[in-house]
Scaffold this active site. Structure first.
Site, PDB file in Angstrom:
ATOM      1  NE  ARG A 211       1.837  -1.191  -7.507  1.00  0.00           N
ATOM      2  CZ  ARG A 211       1.327  -0.064  -7.036  1.00  0.00           C
ATOM      3  NH1 ARG A 211       1.213   0.103  -5.712  1.00  0.00           N
ATOM      4  NH2 ARG A 211       0.935   0.901  -7.837  1.00  0.00           N
TER       5      ARG A 211
ATOM      6  CD  GLU B 247      -3.350  -5.488  -4.463  1.00  0.00           C
ATOM      7  OE1 GLU B 247      -3.769  -4.509  -5.129  1.00  0.00           O
ATOM      8  OE2 GLU B 247      -2.464  -5.402  -3.598  1.00  0.00           O
TER       9      GLU B 247
ATOM     10  CG  HIS C 217      -3.394  -1.568  -2.817  1.00  0.00           C
ATOM     11  ND1 HIS C 217      -2.901  -2.224  -3.928  1.00  0.00           N
ATOM     12  CD2 HIS C 217      -2.675  -0.416  -2.732  1.00  0.00           C
ATOM     13  CE1 HIS C 217      -1.957  -1.508  -4.500  1.00  0.00           C
ATOM     14  NE2 HIS C 217      -1.800  -0.396  -3.785  1.00  0.00           N
TER      15      HIS C 217
END
Length: 334
Positions: free
Chosen positions: A248, A277, A301
């Site tokens: 993360r 993000e 991601h």
């Protein structure tokens, strides 16, 4: 569409473009309707969930304001089609009795393999080599090997010379360790930071940081893991070290990481996740103009992305909704 009742649920899929929408098998007398949005930005969430009793998402911030009874009066269940659930304000859910379920273990193979791929790309400087070769620099110079030596003039390590530090010993961490061992790396499984268990298979965190030449970060984001790797840790690493984060954003201090790379304290970094993000040059120091000459690999991601993951997510999403409606929810995180 009918509003939610005790026996009818309206499901809103907020990121349907990245999900396989299942056909649900509900108990007798239960019905459902659904709205599928291909993609949802945070600013669009309030207007889209007002009639929902169930919302399904992959990675989207759901904060206390959105979870207020004024905005989402019918909301009873949130299904996160992912392992991590730090995007949800769990305390706000608890106050309203909203159940939150995730889909753990669906992406183990994809994420661990992505991590190993990032290792090779970073250690071997594959993207830099590709760019230089296709730009004609090999033809111009005749020899490019000296462009890819370390600060001491040494060539890249091979797997047999690597010490892989695994920060986070969950399912993904375990599989990365297995893959690293199969490649010939020595593997160190880190104990928790500032705490040593009696588990003989674990190595103290500080020792892992100092001894590892490649560090894989695979921990969830919580208060205790925020900036888990920062200036102190980077200062303790060997100059050969590369850091790979597939867990993360926020677990690795991005500014401290850039500084360590700029000062050549460590050799490289590969990030699939970022503090803010979607990430870009304006949101992450790892992608700023003054970081372009550093050995950094960035992916958006998508370490989870694979056919196997998609099938697993659809199965677990379906299970999460159906079991909750039956009163026996699984994978509850709040």
């Amino acid at each position: 569409m009918p509003l939610p009742t005790a026996t009818h649920h309206h499901i809103v899929f907020l990121q349907g473009e990245v999900l396989k929408i299942p056909q649900l098998d509900l108990p007798a007398n239960f019905t459902y309707s659904q709205t599928v949005h291909d993609w949802t930005w945070p600013s669009q969430v309030p207007e889209r969930i007002g009639d929902a009793s169930i919302i399904v998402l992959s990675a989207l911030r759901i904060d206390a304001a959105v979870l207020s009874s004024e905005i989402s009066p019918n909301l009873k269940l949130i299904v996160i089609v992912a392992t991590g659930y730090d995007c949800i304000d769990l305390e706000a859910c608890r106050r309203r009795g909203i159940v939150v379920c995730n889909c753990p273990g669906a992406n183990i193979e994809a994420v661990s393999e992505h991590a190993i791929g990032m290792y090779f790309a970073t250690r071997r400087r594959l993207l830099d080599m590709h760019s230089a070769t296709t730009a004609g620099r090999w033809k111009e110079k005749g020899l490019l090997m000296f462009d890819y030596l370390d600060k001491d003039g040494g060539a890249p390590l091979t797997c047999q010379d690597e010490v892989a530090g695994i920060i986070g010993n969950g399912d993904v961490g375990k599989r990365i360790a297995m893959l690293a061992k199969s490649l010939g790396m020595k593997v160190l499984i880190s104990d928790r930071k500032s705490f040593n268990t009696a588990d003989p298979s674990r190595v103290p965190f500080e020792a892992v940081i100092k001894q590892s030449t490649v560090i894989f970060v695979a921990v969830p984001l919580m208060d205790s893991t925020r900036n888990y790797l920062s200036t102190r840790e980077f200062q303790s690493m060997t100059s050969h070290a590369i850091v790979i984060n597939v867990s993360r954003g926020g677990t690795v201090d991005e500014e401290a990481l850039v500084q360590a790379l700029r000062e050549r304290k460590i050799s490289g970094a590969a990030m699939d996740v970022f503090k803010d993000e979607p990430a870009g040059p304006g949101t992450s120091p790892l992608m700023a103009d003054d970081a372009k000459d550093l050995n950094i690999i960035a992916t958006p991601h998508v370490a989870w992305l694979s056919q196997r993951t998609a099938v697993n997510y659809a199965t677990k999403m379906k299970l999460a909704i159906e079991t909750w409606i039956r009163g026996q929810p699984v994978n509850v995180v709040s």
